[in-house]
Scaffold this motif. Structure first.
Motif, short mmCIF file in Angstrom:
data_model
loop_
_atom_site.label_atom_id
_atom_site.label_comp_id
_atom_site.label_asym_id
_atom_site.label_seq_id
_atom_site.Cartn_x
_atom_site.Cartn_y
_atom_site.Cartn_z
N ALA A 1 59.23 -14.05 -64.97
CA ALA A 1 58.54 -13.30 -63.73
C ALA A 1 56.86 -13.53 -63.67
O ALA A 1 56.35 -13.76 -65.02
N ALA A 2 56.26 -13.26 -62.56
CA ALA A 2 55.18 -13.47 -62.54
C ALA A 2 54.34 -12.09 -62.83
O ALA A 2 54.91 -11.04 -62.39
N LEU A 3 53.21 -11.99 -63.60
CA LEU A 3 52.61 -10.78 -63.76
C LEU A 3 51.39 -10.64 -62.89
O LEU A 3 50.40 -11.50 -62.75
N VAL A 4 51.29 -9.62 -61.94
CA VAL A 4 50.21 -9.49 -60.96
C VAL A 4 49.53 -8.26 -61.38
O VAL A 4 50.02 -7.05 -61.61
N GLY A 5 48.15 -8.14 -61.50
CA GLY A 5 47.40 -7.27 -61.97
C GLY A 5 46.30 -6.40 -60.90
O GLY A 5 45.62 -7.46 -60.07
N TYR A 6 46.27 -5.37 -60.70
CA TYR A 6 45.44 -4.80 -59.77
C TYR A 6 44.15 -3.86 -60.55
O TYR A 6 44.52 -3.13 -61.55
N LEU A 7 43.12 -4.14 -60.08
CA LEU A 7 42.02 -3.13 -60.08
C LEU A 7 41.18 -3.13 -58.99
O LEU A 7 40.99 -4.15 -58.51
N CYS B 1 47.44 -12.23 -67.11
CA CYS B 1 48.01 -11.67 -65.70
C CYS B 1 47.86 -13.21 -65.16
O CYS B 1 46.81 -14.15 -64.96
N ASP B 2 49.04 -13.50 -64.00
CA ASP B 2 49.21 -14.82 -63.29
C ASP B 2 48.31 -14.78 -61.94
O ASP B 2 48.14 -15.69 -61.38
N ALA B 3 48.32 -13.44 -61.56
CA ALA B 3 47.58 -13.25 -60.16
C ALA B 3 46.99 -11.94 -60.17
O ALA B 3 47.26 -11.03 -60.88
N ILE B 4 45.79 -11.78 -59.26
CA ILE B 4 44.98 -10.65 -59.26
C ILE B 4 44.87 -10.04 -57.89
O ILE B 4 44.64 -10.76 -56.79
N GLU B 5 44.93 -8.85 -58.00
CA GLU B 5 44.70 -7.83 -56.76
C GLU B 5 43.63 -7.02 -57.00
O GLU B 5 43.36 -6.34 -57.80
N ALA C 1 34.11 -14.31 -57.95
CA ALA C 1 33.89 -14.44 -59.33
C ALA C 1 35.38 -14.58 -60.26
O ALA C 1 35.54 -15.27 -60.88
N VAL C 2 36.27 -13.90 -59.50
CA VAL C 2 37.59 -13.78 -60.17
C VAL C 2 38.51 -15.29 -59.80
O VAL C 2 39.00 -15.86 -60.75
N ALA C 3 38.37 -15.48 -58.49
CA ALA C 3 38.91 -16.83 -58.08
C ALA C 3 38.54 -17.88 -58.91
O ALA C 3 39.26 -18.95 -59.21
N ALA C 4 37.13 -18.12 -59.14
CA ALA C 4 36.63 -18.94 -60.04
C ALA C 4 37.51 -19.32 -61.37
O ALA C 4 37.26 -20.33 -62.08
N THR C 5 37.78 -18.30 -61.91
CA THR C 5 38.71 -18.29 -63.33
C THR C 5 40.08 -19.44 -62.88
O THR C 5 40.82 -19.94 -63.73
N GLY C 6 40.34 -19.51 -61.52
CA GLY C 6 41.82 -20.27 -61.31
C GLY C 6 42.92 -19.31 -61.08
O GLY C 6 44.06 -19.93 -60.48
N ALA C 7 42.89 -17.99 -61.20
CA ALA C 7 43.96 -17.09 -60.90
C ALA C 7 43.86 -16.99 -59.44
O ALA C 7 42.89 -16.59 -58.91
N PRO C 8 44.92 -16.96 -58.63
CA PRO C 8 45.19 -16.59 -57.30
C PRO C 8 44.67 -15.01 -57.04
O PRO C 8 45.00 -14.38 -58.11
N THR C 9 43.96 -14.95 -56.21
CA THR C 9 43.05 -13.53 -56.03
C THR C 9 43.28 -13.05 -54.72
O THR C 9 42.55 -13.53 -53.63
N LEU C 10 44.01 -11.72 -54.78
CA LEU C 10 43.98 -11.20 -53.30
C LEU C 10 43.13 -9.99 -53.11
O LEU C 10 42.75 -9.40 -54.23
N VAL C 11 43.10 -9.50 -51.90
CA VAL C 11 42.47 -8.21 -51.88
C VAL C 11 43.52 -7.27 -51.43
O VAL C 11 44.22 -7.55 -50.37
N ASP D 1 50.78 -7.10 -73.73
CA ASP D 1 52.28 -6.42 -73.80
C ASP D 1 52.99 -6.48 -72.48
O ASP D 1 54.16 -6.73 -72.61
N LEU D 2 52.44 -6.55 -71.38
CA LEU D 2 52.90 -6.75 -70.14
C LEU D 2 53.35 -8.20 -70.05
O LEU D 2 54.55 -8.55 -69.71
N ALA D 3 52.43 -8.99 -70.36
CA ALA D 3 52.83 -10.26 -70.24
C ALA D 3 53.75 -10.72 -71.03
O ALA D 3 54.83 -11.73 -70.74
N ASP D 4 53.74 -10.15 -72.23
CA ASP D 4 55.11 -10.26 -73.08
C ASP D 4 56.22 -9.76 -72.53
O ASP D 4 57.43 -10.37 -72.38
#
Lengths: 399, 266
Positions: free
Chosen positions: B18-24, B46-50, B88-98, B258-261
């Motif tokens: 499964a993918a790990l989606v992280g929010y901040l 984290c595979d994708a960011i909110e 800034a986050v999308a520049a890392t290559g991780a898909p970035t949602l709002v 830990d979560l990615a594991d």
């Protein structure tokens, strides 16, 4: 087709709707169906009318305020909702919603409250109908209105102080919504005004429209004609929409709402949401909202807690935009002058909310002298004595 | 190239996990500090960011995220800072949602927001208080700017609403595992698995589960049936609890690993 007929999705033109989490959609649908079904069932409407008559003390009087009229230069009629049980029009709404809650088989009601009036009314209806009751109240308000906290507790309700955000009414609503998302299977949210997501604006109107229906018949009987205008204060707008509902189909009758102009409108400290005219979303509806350039809700200000809300019911927004309704700001100072004036001239101490309607109506009378103006005196002023003592420097007997 | 979150789900699926989606929330503890924190989450799994848009009236959020959003607002975070964070986050290559409540987008201008989000490299929007029934304007803007539309489904959603909602989604479907607001919980919800199952019956989109996951074991449990695991409050919590920023970022890295594991253990 009337000016306020709404689409099935609860929109009023570009206002209204259901701007709410998916988790609540099923509950809002369930509530809509149950409410529509109940309103078509004579057993429900008959029981509601009986409770209003035998318990709440309606129909409320329509009082010909001759001394105030003389001062105003127009005939002023007061719809005495201040004489209802618990002291305001709000008992109509909560009895309707509590009865509907029982019909839906739910056992617990939650409510938000600002100064405590809707909380006290909900706690009263819950006691009367045997429902568990939890009231959310901003921490700031629990301190300002400790007596109302005590009243709710005496009536058997649990009062929870809300410590998030600005710790006032809007945050109490947020917290009640959060409770409801988690408890929706057995809990009904008794919303305190004709705002929020569909069906609340229409549902609350349906329970408050007795104000307007009674007033129309009473005015015809008393004067032989319809009034030239009907007026009310508007916070969220339940008393005003209840009054307007009785007259919206009479094109000759002006519908005039008075918002809290606070320390002055325009200015930084007021609650005149419609007058400010910023379109947005708050608490489940598209409406006018006091907000900043980024769409963050701005805190409202009014000397009257019941009008101190940065949003407004979507049907009022629609009535304003369509031109059928007129909405004007009344400042704290104007309202307090009217508060004192009505007390002295007629021996009626109004709620400060309702004093806004009296003040606005006195100004309107100057524009249309000789007219008949019907004011909804939505509540009584017992709860406002603390404010009055402070504002007028009262409370010390002559030595 | 599309910035869609689909990339992250496809890649995770290819790896059999499964993918790990992280929010901040953006602007927490401040704009630069928030960007640093999210980059740590990306670097550690984290595979994708909110990116949350802090809002004055967050009715779907529990105390933890409320506290962070309020702190961000008190520091003066603006909508443009959220877009800056996305860039800034999308520049890392991780898909970035709002992830945003609706009024700030409406205020900014729906089409203008979509255009600016797309040019910042953003993947799309998650809209907790906007259901597809009310989203005509957003759907048109998202389609015009090639953005993901992530709507929420709930244990209380009827089958008809599940079908309607998932049909309006692009990117993935956000399944709220509990009846309640955001916040870490002791155990995972028994409502999650049946909701994922019902949702998968009506859509081929990835289904990610959010609300309540706070550690690797819970992530592993959720990852058994979901295509993605969404974590928010737990990340916010470690930053709120840290005595200073360096310690906070270390704790954030540990939690992310830990979560990615966890999502790889399912």
């Amino acid at each position: 087709m009337t000016a306020t007929t709404q689409a099935g999705d609860g929109t009023f033109g570009r206002f209204g709707g259901r701007m709410m989490p998916e988790a609540l959609m099923a509950a809002l649908d369930e509530l809509t169906v149950a409410w529509q079904d109940a309103m078509a069932d004579p057993a429900f409407t008959g029981e509601f009318e009986r409770m209003l008559r035998e318990y709440a003390g309606t129909p409320s009087l329509l009082y010909d305020a001759t001394k105030l009229s003389e001062l105003a230069g127009a005939r002023i009629l007061l719809k005495r909702e201040d004489l209802n049980h618990t002291g305001a029009h709000k008992i109509r709404n909560v009895l309707g919603q509590a009865l509907l809650t029982k019909r839906m088989g739910k056992t617990r009601v939650i409510a938000e409250t600002g100064a405590g009036q809707h909380g006290v009314a909900t706690a009263t209806a819950a006691a009367y109908l045997g429902l568990d009751c939890v009231v959310y109240m901003g921490e700031v308000d629990t301190e300002r209105q400790a007596l109302n906290v005590a009243r709710m507790q005496l009536l058997g309700a649990e009062v929870i102080a809300v410590k998030s955000g600005s710790r006032t009414l809007k945050d109490a609503i947020n917290e009640a919504i959060r409770d409801w998302v988690a408890t929706v299977d057995h809990t009904a949210y008794v919303f305190g005004t004709a705002a929020g997501p569909h069906p609340f604006p229409s549902l609350v109107k349906s329970f408050c429209r007795g104000i307007g229906d009674e007033a129309r018949a009473q005015c015809l009987e008393l004067t032989g004609a319809l009034p030239d205008a009907v007026t009310a204060c508007v916070g969220g707008g339940s008393n005003a929409i209840g009054l307007f509902a009785g007259f919206v189909d009479d094109p000759s009758v002006r519908l005039v709402g008075f918002e809290a102009g606070g320390e002055g409108f325009p200015g930084p400290r007021h609650a005149a949401t419609i007058s400010a005219g910023e379109y947005g979303v708050l608490h489940g509806a598209r409406t006018f909202v006091l907000q900043d350039d980024d769409g963050q809700t701005v805190e409202s200000h009014s000397i009257s807690a019941g009008l101190d809300y940065p949003g407004v019911g979507p049907e009022h927004a629609f009535l304003a935009e369509s031109g059928r309704g007129e909405y004007r700001p009344v400042t704290d100072a104007e309202a307090m002058d009217a508060f004192a004036l009505l007390s002295r001239t007629e021996g009626i101490i109004p709620a400060i909310e309702s004093a806004h309607a009296v003040a606005g109506t006195l100004a309107l009378a100057k524009e249309v002298p000789g007219s008949t103006l019907l004011v909804n005196l939505s509540g009584r002023g017992d709860k406002d004595m603390g404010t009055a003592v402070e504002y007028f420097g009262l409370g010390k007997a002559d030595q | 190239m599309s910035h869609s979150t689909t990339r992250a789900f496809d890649q995770a699926r290819a790896e059999g996990r499964a993918a790990l989606v992280g929010y901040l929330p953006a602007g927490f503890p401040d704009v630069a500090g928030g960007i640093d924190a999210i980059k740590v989450m990306v670097e550690n799994g984290c595979d994708a960011i909110e990116v949350g848009l802090p809002y004055s009236d967050p009715v779907m959020d529990g105390p933890t995220i409320q506290a962070a959003a309020q702190q961000a607002l008190e520091q003066g975070v603006r909508t443009r800072d959220v877009l800056r964070t996305v860039e800034a986050v999308a520049a890392t290559g991780a898909p970035t949602l709002v992830m945003t409540y609706w009024n700030p987008v409406e205020r900014y201008g729906v089409d203008r927001f979509a255009a600016d989000l797309a040019s910042a490299g953003g993947a799309g929007l998650i809209t907790p208080d906007l259901v597809p029934d009310e989203a005509t304007g957003w759907i048109a803007a998202a389609d015009a700017h090639d953005l993901d539309k992530v709507f929420l489904v709930s244990p209380s959603s009827t089958d008809a609403r599940l079908a309607m909602t998932t049909a309006a989604c692009r990117g993935f479907v956000y399944a709220t595992a509990v009846m309640g607001v955001t916040g870490a919980r002791e155990s995972t919800s028994e409502l999650a698995a049946p909701l994922v199952e019902r949702t998968k019956k009506v859509t081929d989109l990835p289904v990610a589960v959010g609300l309540g996951v706070s550690n690797g074991d819970q992530a592993a449990e959720v990852a058994r049936h979901a295509d993605g695991v969404i974590v928010g409050s737990a990340f916010v919590r470690v930053l709120l609890d840290a005595p200073d920023r360096t310690t906070g970022l270390e704790a954030l890295a540990d939690l992310t690993r830990d979560l990615a594991d966890g999502v790889r253990r399912a």
